[in-house]
Design a protein around this motif. Sequence first.
Motif, PDB file in Angstrom:
ATOM      1  N   CYS A 176      32.079  77.705  20.705  1.00 20.24           N
ATOM      2  CA  CYS A 176      32.985  76.602  21.056  1.00 20.24           C
ATOM      3  C   CYS A 176      33.265  76.634  22.560  1.00 20.24           C
ATOM      4  O   CYS A 176      32.799  77.511  23.269  1.00 20.24           O
ATOM      5  CB  CYS A 176      34.284  76.700  20.261  1.00 20.24           C
ATOM      6  SG  CYS A 176      35.346  78.081  20.764  1.00 20.24           S
ATOM      7  N   ALA A 236      32.642  68.737  16.071  1.00 18.71           N
ATOM      8  CA  ALA A 236      32.840  68.080  17.363  1.00 18.71           C
ATOM      9  C   ALA A 236      33.185  69.081  18.466  1.00 18.71           C
ATOM     10  O   ALA A 236      33.209  68.717  19.642  1.00 18.71           O
ATOM     11  CB  ALA A 236      33.946  67.031  17.256  1.00 18.71           C
ATOM     12  N   CYS A 237      33.419  70.342  18.100  1.00 17.31           N
ATOM     13  CA  CYS A 237      33.889  71.335  19.067  1.00 17.31           C
ATOM     14  C   CYS A 237      32.916  72.479  19.318  1.00 17.31           C
ATOM     15  O   CYS A 237      33.241  73.400  20.064  1.00 17.31           O
ATOM     16  CB  CYS A 237      35.210  71.919  18.590  1.00 17.31           C
ATOM     17  SG  CYS A 237      36.523  70.706  18.418  1.00 17.31           S
ATOM     18  N   SER A 286      28.528  65.948  14.938  1.00 18.36           N
ATOM     19  CA  SER A 286      29.378  65.652  16.092  1.00 18.36           C
ATOM     20  C   SER A 286      29.292  64.154  16.388  1.00 18.36           C
ATOM     21  O   SER A 286      28.396  63.474  15.886  1.00 18.36           O
ATOM     22  CB  SER A 286      28.920  66.459  17.318  1.00 18.36           C
ATOM     23  OG  SER A 286      27.712  65.942  17.829  1.00 18.36           O
ATOM     24  N   SER A 324      22.561  72.506  22.185  1.00 16.40           N
ATOM     25  CA  SER A 324      22.515  71.224  21.483  1.00 16.40           C
ATOM     26  C   SER A 324      23.808  71.052  20.705  1.00 16.40           C
ATOM     27  O   SER A 324      24.491  72.024  20.380  1.00 16.40           O
ATOM     28  CB  SER A 324      21.299  71.137  20.550  1.00 16.40           C
ATOM     29  OG  SER A 324      21.365  72.139  19.573  1.00 16.40           O
ATOM     30  N   LEU A 325      24.129  69.807  20.419  1.00 18.08           N
ATOM     31  CA  LEU A 325      25.342  69.470  19.687  1.00 18.08           C
ATOM     32  C   LEU A 325      25.093  69.565  18.189  1.00 18.08           C
ATOM     33  O   LEU A 325      23.953  69.525  17.727  1.00 18.08           O
ATOM     34  CB  LEU A 325      25.787  68.049  20.047  1.00 18.08           C
ATOM     35  CG  LEU A 325      25.983  67.766  21.540  1.00 18.08           C
ATOM     36  CD1 LEU A 325      26.374  66.315  21.750  1.00 18.08           C
ATOM     37  CD2 LEU A 325      27.013  68.696  22.140  1.00 18.08           C
ATOM     38  N   HIS A 326      26.154  69.637  17.427  1.00 17.49           N
ATOM     39  CA  HIS A 326      26.068  69.691  15.968  1.00 17.49           C
ATOM     40  C   HIS A 326      25.679  68.323  15.427  1.00 17.49           C
ATOM     41  O   HIS A 326      26.068  67.295  15.983  1.00 17.49           O
ATOM     42  CB  HIS A 326      27.419  70.126  15.393  1.00 17.49           C
ATOM     43  CG  HIS A 326      27.376  70.463  13.950  1.00 17.49           C
ATOM     44  ND1 HIS A 326      27.437  69.497  12.973  1.00 17.49           N
ATOM     45  CD2 HIS A 326      27.273  71.654  13.314  1.00 17.49           C
ATOM     46  CE1 HIS A 326      27.383  70.081  11.787  1.00 17.49           C
ATOM     47  NE2 HIS A 326      27.274  71.392  11.970  1.00 17.49           N
ATOM     48  N   LEU A 372      21.294  68.653  25.040  1.00 19.79           N
ATOM     49  CA  LEU A 372      21.798  68.203  26.334  1.00 19.79           C
ATOM     50  C   LEU A 372      20.688  68.346  27.363  1.00 19.79           C
ATOM     51  O   LEU A 372      20.163  69.441  27.579  1.00 19.79           O
ATOM     52  CB  LEU A 372      23.024  69.003  26.753  1.00 19.79           C
ATOM     53  CG  LEU A 372      24.227  68.907  25.812  1.00 19.79           C
ATOM     54  CD1 LEU A 372      25.414  69.651  26.401  1.00 19.79           C
ATOM     55  CD2 LEU A 372      24.587  67.473  25.502  1.00 19.79           C
ATOM     56  N   VAL A 429      28.742  73.971  20.023  1.00 19.62           N
ATOM     57  CA  VAL A 429      27.362  73.720  20.446  1.00 19.62           C
ATOM     58  C   VAL A 429      26.522  74.929  20.044  1.00 19.62           C
ATOM     59  O   VAL A 429      27.037  76.031  19.893  1.00 19.62           O
ATOM     60  CB  VAL A 429      27.228  73.470  21.966  1.00 19.62           C
ATOM     61  CG1 VAL A 429      27.928  72.202  22.385  1.00 19.62           C
ATOM     62  CG2 VAL A 429      27.721  74.653  22.762  1.00 19.62           C
ATOM     63  N   ASP A 462      22.964  65.327  16.421  1.00 18.31           N
ATOM     64  CA  ASP A 462      22.145  66.478  16.819  1.00 18.31           C
ATOM     65  C   ASP A 462      21.391  66.140  18.097  1.00 18.31           C
ATOM     66  O   ASP A 462      20.301  65.594  18.070  1.00 18.31           O
ATOM     67  CB  ASP A 462      21.172  66.833  15.693  1.00 18.31           C
ATOM     68  CG  ASP A 462      20.382  68.093  15.974  1.00 18.31           C
ATOM     69  OD1 ASP A 462      20.761  68.845  16.890  1.00 18.31           O
ATOM     70  OD2 ASP A 462      19.378  68.318  15.281  1.00 18.31           O
ATOM     71  N   THR A 463      22.014  66.440  19.231  1.00 17.80           N
ATOM     72  CA  THR A 463      21.479  66.053  20.533  1.00 17.80           C
ATOM     73  C   THR A 463      21.312  67.275  21.414  1.00 17.80           C
ATOM     74  O   THR A 463      22.228  68.090  21.533  1.00 17.80           O
ATOM     75  CB  THR A 463      22.454  65.070  21.239  1.00 17.80           C
ATOM     76  OG1 THR A 463      22.695  63.966  20.379  1.00 17.80           O
ATOM     77  CG2 THR A 463      21.914  64.603  22.561  1.00 17.80           C
ATOM     78  N   TRP A 470      26.122  79.638  17.407  1.00 16.52           N
ATOM     79  CA  TRP A 470      27.066  78.566  17.689  1.00 16.52           C
ATOM     80  C   TRP A 470      28.276  79.112  18.429  1.00 16.52           C
ATOM     81  O   TRP A 470      28.767  80.203  18.121  1.00 16.52           O
ATOM     82  CB  TRP A 470      27.521  77.918  16.385  1.00 16.52           C
ATOM     83  CG  TRP A 470      26.436  77.179  15.687  1.00 16.52           C
ATOM     84  CD1 TRP A 470      25.548  77.679  14.790  1.00 16.52           C
ATOM     85  CD2 TRP A 470      26.110  75.793  15.839  1.00 16.52           C
ATOM     86  NE1 TRP A 470      24.691  76.690  14.375  1.00 16.52           N
ATOM     87  CE2 TRP A 470      25.014  75.525  14.995  1.00 16.52           C
ATOM     88  CE3 TRP A 470      26.643  74.758  16.607  1.00 16.52           C
ATOM     89  CZ2 TRP A 470      24.446  74.271  14.892  1.00 16.52           C
ATOM     90  CZ3 TRP A 470      26.085  73.505  16.505  1.00 16.52           C
ATOM     91  CH2 TRP A 470      24.997  73.273  15.656  1.00 16.52           C
TER      92      TRP A 470
END
Length: 139
Positions: A58, A43-44, A87, A82-84, A94, A46, A91-92, A56
């Motif tokens: 933070c 969650a922390c 999260s 992109s997100l993990h 942005l 990208v 997996d998104t 990756w």
Amino acid sequence: SLGVTGLNLEPELNFEEEVADVVCPPVDLPEHACKYCGIHNPACVVRCNFPGCKKWFCNSRGHTSASHIVNHLVRSKHKEVSLHRDSPLGDTVLECYNCGCRNVFLLGFIPARTESVVVLLCREPCLSANGLKDLNWDL
């Protein structure tokens, strides 16, 4: 009058990221651990989506002047993240809700007026587009 031409009095700025700048603690960490500090909470972190990078980071500052992800993006001239997959949003990548722009330095979030929903919009041209004013966004 004397003129000086061809002289550049401003120093050249170099924002290239050097390998020595990325300091990760010497322990066994998952692939998605921040390359600066080792934080690996899904969650922390990208992922930088620049082809050939995929590192990756933070959002913590640590000993850098900006957050680790912003520091990396600025110094390396990369712009997409992109997100993990684990999260809260999965997996998104942005990107702008309206046009799909993925430059994170142009994105901002806009909340809906009545729902607990936010969207990402790029500052130009989408934020100033008149068509969005008719929708239920709190512009």
